[in-house]
Design a protein around this motif. Structure first.
Motif, mmCIF file in Angstrom:
data_model
loop_
_atom_site.group_PDB
_atom_site.id
_atom_site.type_symbol
_atom_site.label_atom_id
_atom_site.label_comp_id
_atom_site.label_asym_id
_atom_site.label_seq_id
_atom_site.Cartn_x
_atom_site.Cartn_y
_atom_site.Cartn_z
ATOM 1 N N ARG A 154 0.824 -1.213 0.000
ATOM 2 C CA ARG A 154 0.000 0.000 0.000
ATOM 3 C C ARG A 154 0.854 1.257 0.000
ATOM 4 O O ARG A 154 0.360 2.344 -0.266
ATOM 5 C CB ARG A 154 -0.926 -0.007 1.206
ATOM 6 C CG ARG A 154 -1.863 -1.192 1.240
ATOM 7 C CD ARG A 154 -2.652 -1.235 2.527
ATOM 8 N NE ARG A 154 -3.312 -2.523 2.679
ATOM 9 C CZ ARG A 154 -3.921 -2.912 3.785
ATOM 10 N NH1 ARG A 154 -3.949 -2.116 4.828
ATOM 11 N NH2 ARG A 154 -4.492 -4.096 3.851
ATOM 12 N N GLY A 155 2.114 1.125 0.356
ATOM 13 C CA GLY A 155 2.999 2.268 0.377
ATOM 14 C C GLY A 155 4.403 1.840 0.733
ATOM 15 O O GLY A 155 4.627 0.716 1.185
ATOM 16 N N CYS A 156 5.361 2.721 0.531
ATOM 17 C CA CYS A 156 6.736 2.427 0.909
ATOM 18 C C CYS A 156 7.508 3.736 1.028
ATOM 19 O O CYS A 156 7.063 4.796 0.582
ATOM 20 C CB CYS A 156 7.416 1.494 -0.101
ATOM 21 S SG CYS A 156 7.558 2.173 -1.768
ATOM 22 N N TYR A 157 8.675 3.630 1.625
ATOM 23 C CA TYR A 157 9.556 4.786 1.806
ATOM 24 C C TYR A 157 10.945 4.427 1.305
ATOM 25 O O TYR A 157 11.471 3.352 1.619
ATOM 26 C CB TYR A 157 9.623 5.195 3.283
ATOM 27 C CG TYR A 157 10.678 6.243 3.562
ATOM 28 C CD1 TYR A 157 10.477 7.570 3.196
ATOM 29 C CD2 TYR A 157 11.881 5.895 4.178
ATOM 30 C CE1 TYR A 157 11.442 8.529 3.439
ATOM 31 C CE2 TYR A 157 12.846 6.852 4.430
ATOM 32 C CZ TYR A 157 12.628 8.157 4.049
ATOM 33 O OH TYR A 157 13.594 9.105 4.287
ATOM 34 N N HIS A 158 11.539 5.314 0.532
ATOM 35 C CA HIS A 158 12.903 5.130 0.038
ATOM 36 C C HIS A 158 13.766 6.305 0.493
ATOM 37 O O HIS A 158 13.405 7.457 0.299
ATOM 38 C CB HIS A 158 12.919 5.044 -1.492
ATOM 39 C CG HIS A 158 14.291 5.064 -2.072
ATOM 40 N ND1 HIS A 158 15.172 4.014 -1.926
ATOM 41 C CD2 HIS A 158 14.946 6.017 -2.782
ATOM 42 C CE1 HIS A 158 16.310 4.319 -2.526
ATOM 43 N NE2 HIS A 158 16.199 5.526 -3.044
ATOM 44 N N TYR A 159 14.877 5.998 1.106
ATOM 45 C CA TYR A 159 15.792 7.029 1.602
ATOM 46 C C TYR A 159 17.069 7.037 0.771
ATOM 47 O O TYR A 159 17.716 6.000 0.595
ATOM 48 C CB TYR A 159 16.135 6.771 3.068
ATOM 49 C CG TYR A 159 17.104 7.755 3.663
ATOM 50 C CD1 TYR A 159 16.828 9.121 3.637
ATOM 51 C CD2 TYR A 159 18.288 7.323 4.254
ATOM 52 C CE1 TYR A 159 17.707 10.031 4.184
ATOM 53 C CE2 TYR A 159 19.174 8.236 4.812
ATOM 54 C CZ TYR A 159 18.884 9.591 4.773
ATOM 55 O OH TYR A 159 19.763 10.491 5.318
ATOM 56 N N VAL A 219 11.135 9.938 9.208
ATOM 57 C CA VAL A 219 11.900 10.509 10.321
ATOM 58 C C VAL A 219 12.860 9.474 10.893
ATOM 59 O O VAL A 219 14.040 9.739 11.127
ATOM 60 C CB VAL A 219 10.956 11.014 11.436
ATOM 61 C CG1 VAL A 219 11.767 11.566 12.608
ATOM 62 C CG2 VAL A 219 10.010 12.072 10.893
ATOM 63 N N ASP A 220 12.335 8.287 11.111
ATOM 64 C CA ASP A 220 13.071 7.217 11.786
ATOM 65 C C ASP A 220 14.300 6.752 10.990
ATOM 66 O O ASP A 220 15.407 6.660 11.531
ATOM 67 C CB ASP A 220 12.101 6.056 12.016
ATOM 68 C CG ASP A 220 12.797 4.761 12.390
ATOM 69 O OD1 ASP A 220 13.708 4.808 13.218
ATOM 70 O OD2 ASP A 220 12.413 3.709 11.854
ATOM 71 N N ILE A 221 14.130 6.456 9.722
ATOM 72 C CA ILE A 221 15.216 5.851 8.937
ATOM 73 C C ILE A 221 16.379 6.806 8.707
ATOM 74 O O ILE A 221 17.545 6.418 8.868
ATOM 75 C CB ILE A 221 14.654 5.262 7.632
ATOM 76 C CG1 ILE A 221 13.770 4.048 7.964
ATOM 77 C CG2 ILE A 221 15.777 4.858 6.679
ATOM 78 C CD1 ILE A 221 13.031 3.460 6.789
ATOM 79 N N PRO A 222 16.151 8.084 8.333
ATOM 80 C CA PRO A 222 17.296 8.986 8.228
ATOM 81 C C PRO A 222 18.054 9.160 9.548
ATOM 82 O O PRO A 222 19.269 9.338 9.559
ATOM 83 C CB PRO A 222 16.667 10.308 7.780
ATOM 84 C CG PRO A 222 15.424 9.907 7.080
ATOM 85 C CD PRO A 222 14.915 8.714 7.841
ATOM 86 N N TYR A 276 18.364 1.983 8.545
ATOM 87 C CA TYR A 276 17.489 0.822 8.384
ATOM 88 C C TYR A 276 17.769 -0.181 9.493
ATOM 89 O O TYR A 276 18.920 -0.450 9.829
ATOM 90 C CB TYR A 276 17.707 0.171 7.016
ATOM 91 C CG TYR A 276 17.120 0.960 5.869
ATOM 92 C CD1 TYR A 276 15.739 1.052 5.719
ATOM 93 C CD2 TYR A 276 17.942 1.619 4.960
ATOM 94 C CE1 TYR A 276 15.198 1.784 4.678
ATOM 95 C CE2 TYR A 276 17.393 2.348 3.911
ATOM 96 C CZ TYR A 276 16.022 2.425 3.774
ATOM 97 O OH TYR A 276 15.473 3.148 2.743
ATOM 98 N N GLY A 277 16.701 -0.743 10.056
ATOM 99 C CA GLY A 277 16.843 -1.691 11.152
ATOM 100 C C GLY A 277 16.065 -2.954 10.887
ATOM 101 O O GLY A 277 15.556 -3.179 9.784
#
Length: 381
Positions: A106-111, A135-138, A142-143
């Protein structure tokens, strides 16, 4: 584009869609705020996003404060495309070339580490879960997926983990070891929320750094014991007794500030509702086919629990572009709705509710409708 529309879902992310998101073409910005550049593949000739983007900016700042870090310094491009939310393929002609994630997500984030820029891809216009990732990943990198997705669901949703307490230890361990991460993030949210509420952010961040993204169950359990000083299995059993509640109500009507729907008399609402760009609760991110183009969030204070009937009428009813729904705050379930002059029926508990109104597409960012909400049972004395 698909006519499937859902604005009230939590979101999913995977490393695979992060990689795909790096190469997909992106649309031009059509609105910007302190942290976000909004863009869409839909018709953006008439939009209203300034107040909504300001609200999302606040989510970003509150998330950073909670994590005891700074908001991202790089810009966040937010890309909405109205693709099918709940299905991978569609009987209609769908152009997946505009989608930056796996089709089933449904969605994703790329940094992008080189310039600090982040990109959110979403099938739903409002997607707070992905903004938590932004906010978390920058800040933390990545965890492990359990920690990443558990945090984003805890800070970016209204969900409760009450329904998954039975069997929680086994379901969480299954998530840790799963080759394909499951769609249901509630066990991860319950684990992350439990340790955050019990021991705070600092220890969580330490656990985040000690657990690699691909850690085995044994490695995960050992890192937990080092950070928290207790056996992992025993801790999961203790966590099974108390549910965790997501911290952000997805529905703006549950917060302070939205316009309150007036009651004409006890048990009866009979009023016109208006919205226009700039009034604080009205927004719209683009037009899609014959679907509603704008929304506004209201608050409804229900004085007496009972069964209610609701009808919305006005411009747009003939073209199926008029809709309203009332949702109980924090429970995530729609309690009553009405579309296009058809009367809806449902049970409302006493207390605060959120109402989201969908207005028709138009050449100007404004809308109106007539709302009738009436208490019908049990009978008045």
């Amino acid at each position: 584009m698909s006519n499937v529309r859902s604005f009230l879902v939590a979101c999913m992310v995977s490393l695979a869609c992060e990689r795909e998101g790096a190469s997909v073409q992106l649309p031009t910005f059509v609105a910007s705020s302190k942290y976000i550049d909004y863009s869409t593949w839909e018709d953006a000739s008439v939009i209203c996003m300034d107040d909504k983007l300001a609200e999302w900016d606040l989510v970003i700042e509150e998330t950073a404060t909670f994590l005891q870090t700074s908001p991202p310094t790089g810009r966040i491009q937010y890309v909405w495309v109205a693709l099918p939310v709940y299905q991978v393929e569609s009987a209609t002609d769908v152009d997946w070339s505009e989608w930056g994630c796996r089709k089933d997500l449904r969605g994703c984030y790329h940094y992008q580490n080189d310039d600090g820029r982040g990109v959110v891809h979403t099938k739903t216009l409002e997607h707070l879960h992905e903004l938590v990732h932004a906010v978390d990943i920058p800040a933390l990198g990545y965890g492990h997926r359990v920690l990443e997705e558990g945090l984003a669901t805890y800070l970016g949703s209204w969900y409760s983990s009450e329904g998954i307490l039975d069997g929680f230890p086994a379901s969480l361990k299954d998530m840790i070891t799963a080759e394909q991460f499951p769609d249901d993030y509630l066990p991860a949210m319950h684990f992350v929320g439990s340790i955050l509420e019990r021991d705070g952010v600092s220890k969580f961040k330490e656990l985040r750094t000690r657990v690699s993204r691909r850690a085995s169950l044994e490695e995960f359990a050992e890192a937990y014991k080092v950070v928290y000083g207790e056996d992992f299995e025993a801790a999961l059993v203790k966590m099974s007794s108390t549910p965790v509640q997501g911290r952000i109500p997805l529905l703006s009507g549950c917060k302070e500030g939205p316009e309150v729907v007036p009651w004409a008399s006890p048990g009866l609402v009979d009023t016109m509702l208006y919205g226009e760009c700039g009034d604080g609760g009205f927004f719209g991110g683009g037009f899609v086919g014959d679907w509603p183009g704008f929304m506004k969030d209201f608050a409804v204070e229900v004085g007496e629990s009972g069964y209610y009937e609701m009808t919305v009428t006005g411009p747009g009813a003939e073209s199926s572009q008029l809709h309203a729904s009332i949702d109980g705050c924090f429970d995530g379930s729609s309690t009553i709705s009405s579309s296009d002059g058809q009367t809806g029926f449902g049970f409302l508990t006493s207390g605060r509710h959120a109402m989201r109104v969908f207005f028709p597409q138009s050449s100007a960012p404004r809308g109106e409708l007539h709302l009738r909400l009436q208490w019908v049972a049990p009978p008045k004395p």
